[in-house]
Design a protein around this motif. Structure first.
Motif, short mmCIF file in Angstrom:
data_model
loop_
_atom_site.label_atom_id
_atom_site.label_comp_id
_atom_site.label_asym_id
_atom_site.label_seq_id
_atom_site.Cartn_x
_atom_site.Cartn_y
_atom_site.Cartn_z
N LEU A 6 0.97 -1.20 -0.08
CA LEU A 6 0.00 0.05 -0.03
C LEU A 6 0.87 1.35 -0.24
O LEU A 6 0.56 2.15 -0.79
CB LEU A 6 -0.92 -0.05 1.13
N TRP A 7 1.91 1.22 0.71
CA TRP A 7 3.03 2.20 0.91
C TRP A 7 3.52 2.43 -0.54
O TRP A 7 3.76 3.68 -0.93
CB TRP A 7 3.81 2.26 1.96
N ARG A 13 1.82 6.52 -6.79
CA ARG A 13 0.97 7.62 -7.23
C ARG A 13 0.99 8.99 -7.13
O ARG A 13 0.63 9.84 -7.61
CB ARG A 13 -0.46 7.24 -6.46
N GLY A 14 1.85 9.22 -5.90
CA GLY A 14 2.02 10.52 -5.64
C GLY A 14 3.49 11.15 -6.16
O GLY A 14 3.49 12.41 -6.61
N ALA A 16 4.13 10.25 -9.58
CA ALA A 16 3.98 10.16 -10.70
C ALA A 16 3.59 11.59 -11.37
O ALA A 16 3.89 12.17 -12.51
CB ALA A 16 2.93 9.08 -11.21
N PRO A 17 2.61 12.37 -10.58
CA PRO A 17 2.15 13.76 -10.88
C PRO A 17 3.41 14.86 -10.72
O PRO A 17 3.72 15.70 -11.43
CB PRO A 17 0.94 14.25 -10.03
N VAL A 18 4.33 14.49 -9.97
CA VAL A 18 5.64 15.11 -9.41
C VAL A 18 6.41 15.18 -10.59
O VAL A 18 6.80 16.19 -11.24
CB VAL A 18 6.12 14.87 -8.08
N GLY A 19 6.69 13.93 -10.99
CA GLY A 19 7.53 13.57 -12.33
C GLY A 19 7.00 14.36 -13.45
O GLY A 19 7.78 15.00 -14.29
#
Length: 83
Positions: A6-7, A13-14, A16-19
């Motif tokens: 889960l981590w 998921r966190g 991917a948008p930053v990248g």
């Protein structure tokens, strides 16, 4: 083991948008430098055009200054309103 998975999923998921944001930031940054170089090379940056623009800005500021100093509504004057 479930908590680790889960981590890991939350981290992906966190991240991917930053990248994606960093990738877009680099893409726009290189285009911005190219745009700045293009703007510097335009003929609008010539001393004659800059002098005309400066004179126009001075005339606009003088009109605004005159409007601020008087109680008359300068917008309602007839069209050739210069003294």
């Amino acid at each position: 083991m479930e908590a680790v998975r889960l981590w890991g999923r939350a981290l992906v998921r966190g991240a991917a948008p930053v990248g994606l944001g960093l990738l877009l930031w680099f893409a726009v940054g290189t285009g911005e430098q190219r745009r700045q170089d293009t703007l510097k090379a335009l003929p609008e940056g010539s001393p004659q055009v800059l002098a005309q623009r400066r004179l126009h800005n001075e005339l606009v500021m003088a009109a605004l200054r005159e409007a601020a100093e008087t109680d008359e509504n300068v917008a309602r004057r007839p069209v050739p309103w210069r003294k």
